[in-house]
Design a protein around this motif. Structure first.
Motif, PDB file in Angstrom:
ATOM      1  N   ASP A   1      -7.423   6.006  10.132  1.00  0.00           N
ATOM      2  CA  ASP A   1      -7.612   4.159   9.565  1.00  0.00           C
ATOM      3  C   ASP A   1      -6.085   4.027  10.649  1.00  0.00           C
ATOM      4  O   ASP A   1      -4.810   4.015   9.979  1.00  0.00           O
TER       5      ASP A   1
ATOM      6  N   SER B   1      -2.577   2.387  -3.160  1.00  0.00           N
ATOM      7  CA  SER B   1      -3.653   2.506  -3.247  1.00  0.00           C
ATOM      8  C   SER B   1      -3.890   3.367  -4.552  1.00  0.00           C
ATOM      9  O   SER B   1      -5.387   3.472  -4.184  1.00  0.00           O
TER      10      SER B   1
ATOM     11  N   THR C   1      -6.510   1.694   4.463  1.00  0.00           N
ATOM     12  CA  THR C   1      -5.825   1.956   4.363  1.00  0.00           C
ATOM     13  C   THR C   1      -5.046   0.098   3.848  1.00  0.00           C
ATOM     14  O   THR C   1      -5.879  -0.392   4.298  1.00  0.00           O
TER      15      THR C   1
ATOM     16  N   ALA D   1       0.386   4.441  12.213  1.00  0.00           N
ATOM     17  CA  ALA D   1       0.526   2.847  12.207  1.00  0.00           C
ATOM     18  C   ALA D   1       1.136   2.723  13.581  1.00  0.00           C
ATOM     19  O   ALA D   1       1.363   2.015  14.699  1.00  0.00           O
TER      20      ALA D   1
ATOM     21  N   HIS E   1     -10.744   6.590   6.598  1.00  0.00           N
ATOM     22  CA  HIS E   1      -9.707   6.739   6.105  1.00  0.00           C
ATOM     23  C   HIS E   1      -9.702   4.574   5.942  1.00  0.00           C
ATOM     24  O   HIS E   1      -9.971   3.783   6.728  1.00  0.00           O
TER      25      HIS E   1
ATOM     26  N   ARG F   1      -2.198  -0.857   4.257  1.00  0.00           N
ATOM     27  CA  ARG F   1      -0.668  -1.757   5.426  1.00  0.00           C
ATOM     28  C   ARG F   1      -1.377  -2.543   5.692  1.00  0.00           C
ATOM     29  O   ARG F   1      -0.765  -3.538   5.915  1.00  0.00           O
ATOM     30  N   ASP F   2      -2.220  -2.586   6.685  1.00  0.00           N
ATOM     31  CA  ASP F   2      -3.288  -3.425   7.868  1.00  0.00           C
ATOM     32  C   ASP F   2      -3.877  -5.192   7.086  1.00  0.00           C
ATOM     33  O   ASP F   2      -4.349  -6.141   7.833  1.00  0.00           O
TER      34      ASP F   2
ATOM     35  N   THR G   1      -2.335   4.134   0.705  1.00  0.00           N
ATOM     36  CA  THR G   1      -1.540   2.695   1.239  1.00  0.00           C
ATOM     37  C   THR G   1      -1.133   3.200   2.373  1.00  0.00           C
ATOM     38  O   THR G   1      -1.046   1.732   2.629  1.00  0.00           O
ATOM     39  N   GLY G   2      -0.974   3.770   3.552  1.00  0.00           N
ATOM     40  CA  GLY G   2      -0.925   3.589   4.384  1.00  0.00           C
ATOM     41  C   GLY G   2       0.623   4.142   5.121  1.00  0.00           C
ATOM     42  O   GLY G   2       1.619   3.992   4.291  1.00  0.00           O
ATOM     43  N   ASP G   3       1.590   4.298   6.183  1.00  0.00           N
ATOM     44  CA  ASP G   3       2.874   4.217   6.992  1.00  0.00           C
ATOM     45  C   ASP G   3       3.316   3.185   6.860  1.00  0.00           C
ATOM     46  O   ASP G   3       2.769   2.042   8.058  1.00  0.00           O
TER      47      ASP G   3
END
Length: 340
Positions: free
Chosen positions: A103, A181, A133, A107, A131, A135-136, A161-163
């Motif tokens: 995903d 997450s 995330t 980023a 995946h 984040r977005d 959780t995401g970068d």
């Protein structure tokens, strides 16, 4: 102005996230992670989670998670891009048990992961891991994405959780981080197990998704074991690790998880690539490694790691990334036959 807010910049409640560096520094590099020295002992849910059932362990209902107990299996990563879509015929005839779609990795802009996964599912008819995330997307958007996966017949979701976006990409997007997450894992499981969301509202359609989580062998073992146990209590049914290049770190982590009674399937991330592009990825994820230029030699080293970890832990499989060079999966596929 600093990107850091009071506390965690990702608003993580169940930290640390996978972006914490081995020395305890935040991935943003300007302060020590607020969870580096003390992690929560239990899952922390925000007030928005009004429905909080205790989750029961489920038997695996997908081929991927059923087969890994009795034999070595592998997952092929397919980056969601037009270039990869044009080359998916290269995947036919390979022995992977599932495809995996990241995903917006690191980023950076890619095709939307669930739509690309639906494309792969329709074209190849195989099991797929998407995946997802934090984040977005806020939690409403995350729930909408999960429902869309059900419509597409996707069987697995990897909750991350995401970068955090780099300074360059941050100019174009602002991270959300409504959930972390562990809360996303729990949300996906209550939607799947109980047919309702975190508010207790009924879903228009029940989900049937196996829910996975990330595993980071580069964090201190005590810290990562704490994270893994909380993820399992939140409902995680499998793990995919960050990229691994030797037994260092991952061997001790799996030993420790075994001592804690953990038996969920774990898929070890292997990077089948070399050259400048591979080194750029390694630098971006903060992993120092010098990769052989011979992909056959690299494959043999990975297979040796896989065999040792299966003897040590049990249900261990492989997750193969070629950075979009799908033709290189044939190298792994041929060598993997030696294990079967």
């Amino acid at each position: 102005m600093s990107r850091r807010r009071a506390g965690c910049p990702k608003r993580v409640l169940n930290g640390p996230c996978g972006g914490m560096k081995p020395d305890g520094m935040c991935e943003l590099g300007d302060a020590r992670c607020v969870f580096a020295d003390k992690q929560p002992s239990e899952i922390i849910l925000d007030p928005g989670f009004r429905f909080r059932p205790k989750l029961e362990k489920r038997k695996p209902f997908t081929e991927l998670l059923s087969k890994v107990w009795s034999e070595a299996v592998w997952i092929a990563e397919v980056p969601p891009s037009f270039e990869a879509a044009e080359k998916i015929q290269l995947l036919k005839g390979l022995s992977f048990s599932a495809l995996s779609v990241p995903d917006n990795p690191l980023a950076t802009l890619h095709l939307e992961s669930s739509a690309f996964a639906a494309y792969l599912k329709k074209a190849l008819g195989c099991e797929v891991i998407v995946h997802l995330t934090c984040r977005d997307l806020n939690r409403l958007a995350l729930k909408s994405r999960l429902l869309a996966l059900q419509l597409s017949g996707i069987e697995h979701v990897l909750a991350l959780t995401g970068d955090y976006p780099s300074i360059k990409s941050e100019a174009y997007s602002t991270p959300i981080f409504d959930l972390d997450s562990i809360r996303l894992i729990y949300l996906a499981r209550i939607m799947s197990d109980h047919g309702v969301d975190e508010l207790g509202n009924p879903m228009p359609r029940s989900l049937r998704l196996q829910v996975g989580a990330g595993l980071n062998p580069y964090l201190p073992v005590k810290v990562e074991v704490s994270r893994a146990l909380r993820k399992i209590r939140a409902g995680a049914e499998f793990f995919i690790t960050q990229l691994v290049f030797s037994l260092e770190g991952i061997e001790d982590l799996l030993k420790s998880l075994r001592k804690e009674g953990v038996t969920v399937p774990i898929f070890i991330g292997f990077l089948l690539a070399s050259g400048d592009r591979a080194q750029k990825v390694l630098k971006a994820i903060g992993v120092p490694a010098e990769l052989p230029t011979d992909l056959n030699a690299l494959t043999e080293a990975y297979l040796e790691i896989l065999e040792k970890l299966r003897r040590l832990y049990g249900p261990v499989g492989a997750f193969i990334s070629t950075l979009g060079k799908l033709e290189d999966l044939k190298i792994w596929n041929e060598a993997f036959k030696s294990l079967c």
